[in-house]
Design a protein around this motif. Structure first.
Motif, PDB file in Angstrom:
ATOM      1  N   ARG A 112       0.814  -1.125   0.079  1.00 23.72           N
ATOM      2  CA  ARG A 112       0.107   0.096  -0.080  1.00 23.72           C
ATOM      3  C   ARG A 112       0.732   1.261   0.001  1.00 23.72           C
ATOM      4  NH1 ARG A 112      -3.009  -3.599  -0.510  1.00 23.72           N
ATOM      5  NH2 ARG A 112      -4.948  -4.164   0.567  1.00 23.72           N
ATOM      6  N   TRP A 113       0.301   2.201  -0.564  1.00 20.26           N
ATOM      7  CA  TRP A 113       0.939   3.639  -0.426  1.00 20.26           C
ATOM      8  C   TRP A 113       0.246   4.336   0.792  1.00 20.26           C
ATOM      9  CZ3 TRP A 113       5.326   4.621  -2.978  1.00 20.26           C
ATOM     10  CH2 TRP A 113       5.618   3.831  -4.161  1.00 20.26           C
ATOM     11  N   THR A 114       0.829   5.001   1.542  1.00 20.40           N
ATOM     12  CA  THR A 114       0.211   5.620   2.750  1.00 20.40           C
ATOM     13  C   THR A 114       0.681   7.045   3.127  1.00 20.40           C
ATOM     14  OG1 THR A 114      -0.591   5.463   5.112  1.00 20.40           O
ATOM     15  CG2 THR A 114       1.386   4.532   4.621  1.00 20.40           C
ATOM     16  N   ASP A 115      -0.161   7.788   3.722  1.00 23.26           N
ATOM     17  CA  ASP A 115       0.320   9.177   4.106  1.00 23.26           C
ATOM     18  C   ASP A 115       0.391   8.939   5.824  1.00 23.26           C
ATOM     19  OD1 ASP A 115      -2.428   8.890   5.033  1.00 23.26           O
ATOM     20  OD2 ASP A 115      -3.196  10.889   3.961  1.00 23.26           O
ATOM     21  N   GLY A 116       0.375   7.840   6.290  1.00 28.97           N
ATOM     22  CA  GLY A 116       0.214   7.518   7.712  1.00 28.97           C
ATOM     23  C   GLY A 116      -0.966   7.214   8.391  1.00 28.97           C
ATOM     24  N   THR A 117      -1.998   7.510   7.622  1.00 28.02           N
ATOM     25  CA  THR A 117      -3.383   7.078   8.230  1.00 28.02           C
ATOM     26  C   THR A 117      -4.074   5.836   7.720  1.00 28.02           C
ATOM     27  OG1 THR A 117      -4.403   8.772   6.609  1.00 28.02           O
ATOM     28  CG2 THR A 117      -3.850   9.648   8.663  1.00 28.02           C
ATOM     29  N   GLY A 118      -4.929   5.355   8.254  1.00 24.72           N
ATOM     30  CA  GLY A 118      -5.784   4.157   7.823  1.00 24.72           C
ATOM     31  C   GLY A 118      -5.274   2.942   7.596  1.00 24.72           C
ATOM     32  N   LEU A 119      -3.793   2.797   8.175  1.00 24.56           N
ATOM     33  CA  LEU A 119      -3.338   1.366   8.320  1.00 24.56           C
ATOM     34  C   LEU A 119      -2.822   1.201   9.651  1.00 24.56           C
ATOM     35  CD1 LEU A 119      -1.210   1.262   4.857  1.00 24.56           C
ATOM     36  CD2 LEU A 119      -3.721   0.245   5.276  1.00 24.56           C
ATOM     37  N   ASP A 120      -2.651  -0.035   9.946  1.00 26.49           N
ATOM     38  CA  ASP A 120      -1.988  -0.318  11.208  1.00 26.49           C
ATOM     39  C   ASP A 120      -0.356  -0.471  10.886  1.00 26.49           C
ATOM     40  OD1 ASP A 120      -1.426  -1.105  13.787  1.00 26.49           O
ATOM     41  OD2 ASP A 120      -2.134  -3.212  13.581  1.00 26.49           O
ATOM     42  N   LEU A 121       0.333   0.385  11.097  1.00 25.15           N
ATOM     43  CA  LEU A 121       1.892   0.598  11.147  1.00 25.15           C
ATOM     44  C   LEU A 121       2.534   0.110  12.057  1.00 25.15           C
ATOM     45  CD1 LEU A 121       1.900   3.909   9.097  1.00 25.15           C
ATOM     46  CD2 LEU A 121       1.993   1.749   8.078  1.00 25.15           C
ATOM     47  N   ALA A 122       3.608  -0.587  11.733  1.00 25.69           N
ATOM     48  CA  ALA A 122       4.559  -1.266  12.724  1.00 25.69           C
ATOM     49  C   ALA A 122       4.890   0.048  13.295  1.00 25.69           C
ATOM     50  CB  ALA A 122       5.810  -1.825  12.178  1.00 25.69           C
ATOM     51  N   PRO A 123       5.248  -0.023  14.618  1.00 23.73           N
ATOM     52  CA  PRO A 123       5.749   1.148  15.482  1.00 23.73           C
ATOM     53  C   PRO A 123       6.912   2.074  15.230  1.00 23.73           C
ATOM     54  CG  PRO A 123       4.763  -0.679  16.904  1.00 23.73           C
ATOM     55  CD  PRO A 123       4.829  -1.073  15.709  1.00 23.73           C
ATOM     56  N   ALA A 124       7.835   1.197  14.635  1.00 17.95           N
ATOM     57  CA  ALA A 124       9.089   1.825  14.227  1.00 17.95           C
ATOM     58  C   ALA A 124       8.978   2.722  12.961  1.00 17.95           C
ATOM     59  CB  ALA A 124      10.167   0.639  13.984  1.00 17.95           C
ATOM     60  N   VAL A 125       7.925   2.214  12.055  1.00 15.75           N
ATOM     61  CA  VAL A 125       7.493   2.894  10.698  1.00 15.75           C
ATOM     62  C   VAL A 125       6.760   4.299  11.148  1.00 15.75           C
ATOM     63  CG1 VAL A 125       6.324   2.868   8.807  1.00 15.75           C
ATOM     64  CG2 VAL A 125       7.546   0.824   9.207  1.00 15.75           C
ATOM     65  N   ARG A 126       5.834   4.194  12.095  1.00 16.26           N
ATOM     66  CA  ARG A 126       4.818   5.073  12.310  1.00 16.26           C
ATOM     67  C   ARG A 126       5.547   6.273  13.280  1.00 16.26           C
ATOM     68  NH1 ARG A 126       1.667   2.475  16.140  1.00 16.26           N
ATOM     69  NH2 ARG A 126       3.146   3.102  17.919  1.00 16.26           N
ATOM     70  N   ASP A 127       6.651   5.540  14.329  1.00 19.12           N
ATOM     71  CA  ASP A 127       7.138   6.629  15.226  1.00 19.12           C
ATOM     72  C   ASP A 127       8.551   7.223  14.779  1.00 19.12           C
ATOM     73  OD1 ASP A 127       4.831   5.855  16.827  1.00 19.12           O
ATOM     74  OD2 ASP A 127       6.185   4.629  18.090  1.00 19.12           O
ATOM     75  N   HIS A 128       9.179   6.448  13.958  1.00 16.03           N
ATOM     76  CA  HIS A 128      10.481   7.082  13.467  1.00 16.03           C
ATOM     77  C   HIS A 128      10.470   7.308  12.053  1.00 16.03           C
ATOM     78  CE1 HIS A 128      11.873   5.874  17.594  1.00 16.03           C
ATOM     79  NE2 HIS A 128      11.320   4.835  17.421  1.00 16.03           N
ATOM     80  N   VAL A 129       9.972   6.512  11.240  1.00 12.05           N
ATOM     81  CA  VAL A 129      10.337   6.717   9.557  1.00 12.05           C
ATOM     82  C   VAL A 129       9.287   7.709   9.240  1.00 12.05           C
ATOM     83  CG1 VAL A 129      10.429   5.944   7.529  1.00 12.05           C
ATOM     84  CG2 VAL A 129      11.195   4.459   9.508  1.00 12.05           C
ATOM     85  N   LEU A 130       8.043   7.743   9.640  1.00 16.55           N
ATOM     86  CA  LEU A 130       7.083   8.755   9.047  1.00 16.55           C
ATOM     87  C   LEU A 130       7.470  10.121   9.315  1.00 16.55           C
ATOM     88  CD1 LEU A 130       3.449   7.137   9.596  1.00 16.55           C
ATOM     89  CD2 LEU A 130       4.621   7.691   7.292  1.00 16.55           C
ATOM     90  N   PRO A 131       7.776  10.540  10.424  1.00 14.65           N
ATOM     91  CA  PRO A 131       8.272  11.942  10.844  1.00 14.65           C
ATOM     92  C   PRO A 131       9.475  12.426  10.077  1.00 14.65           C
ATOM     93  CG  PRO A 131       7.895  10.881  12.889  1.00 14.65           C
ATOM     94  CD  PRO A 131       7.748   9.755  11.892  1.00 14.65           C
ATOM     95  N   LEU A 132      10.361  11.516   9.412  1.00 14.83           N
ATOM     96  CA  LEU A 132      11.366  11.963   8.622  1.00 14.83           C
ATOM     97  C   LEU A 132      10.997  11.991   7.161  1.00 14.83           C
ATOM     98  CD1 LEU A 132      14.178   9.492  10.120  1.00 14.83           C
ATOM     99  CD2 LEU A 132      13.942  11.944  10.646  1.00 14.83           C
ATOM    100  N   VAL A 133      10.245  11.239   6.492  1.00 15.95           N
ATOM    101  CA  VAL A 133       9.810  11.178   5.278  1.00 15.95           C
ATOM    102  C   VAL A 133       8.760  11.815   4.696  1.00 15.95           C
ATOM    103  CG1 VAL A 133      11.340   9.146   4.834  1.00 15.95           C
ATOM    104  CG2 VAL A 133       8.743   9.100   4.956  1.00 15.95           C
ATOM    105  N   LEU A 134       7.474  12.130   5.501  1.00 18.10           N
ATOM    106  CA  LEU A 134       6.466  12.949   4.915  1.00 18.10           C
ATOM    107  C   LEU A 134       5.976  14.145   6.076  1.00 18.10           C
ATOM    108  CD1 LEU A 134       3.858   9.905   4.913  1.00 18.10           C
ATOM    109  CD2 LEU A 134       5.145  10.694   3.258  1.00 18.10           C
TER     110      LEU A 134
END
Length: 134
Positions: A112-134
């Motif tokens: 999937r392509w996500t903007d960070g909403t609507g999916l159950d993301l692994a915590p490392a992705v949600r908490d560490h990667v998303l803030p760096l790339v989106l």
């Protein structure tokens, strides 16, 4: 960030993982594995003995998405708890661009392509990667 060959895919800090942060049109590419079909991660996996983090990621992208990266740039190294195994891990994340369109293969159940909403993301992705790339 250490991207040198490892003698083993395990360290005192837990398993080593190489992962790709692929962003297109303001969305991050995430995948779910057949072992945990509702939880989404970055594509990638554990290096085999003697592989660098970069080499492991190139291999994993071929196996999981059927493609090679056009570019890989070190983004960050994350020490966190692995969502599935519940053990400490060290994840080396590369900002990546891909050639062509990815398609699920091997143990990948969906992508999937996500903007960070609507999916159950692994915590490392949600908490560490998303803030760096989106």
């Amino acid at each position: 960030m250490d991207v040198t060959p490892t003698g083993s895919p395990e360290t005192a800090a837990g398993p080593l993982v190489s992962a790709a942060a692929v962003v297109e049109n303001g969305r991050l590419l995430v995948v779910s594995k057949t072992a945990a079909p509702g939880l989404f991660y970055l594509p990638g996996g554990k290096p085999e003995p003697g592989e660098t983090a970069r080499e492991a990621l190139v291999r994993e992208l071929g196996e999981e998405l059927g493609m090679r990266p056009r570019s890989l740039t070190p983004l960050t190294e994350i020490r966190a708890t692995a969502a599935l195994e519940g053990v400490p891990m060290t994840m080396t994340v590369f900002r990546a661009t891909l050639e062509g369109r990815p398609a699920p293969a091997a143990e990948i159940a969906a992508l999937r392509w996500t903007d960070g909403t609507g999916l159950d993301l692994a915590p490392a992705v949600r908490d560490h990667v998303l803030p760096l790339v989106l």
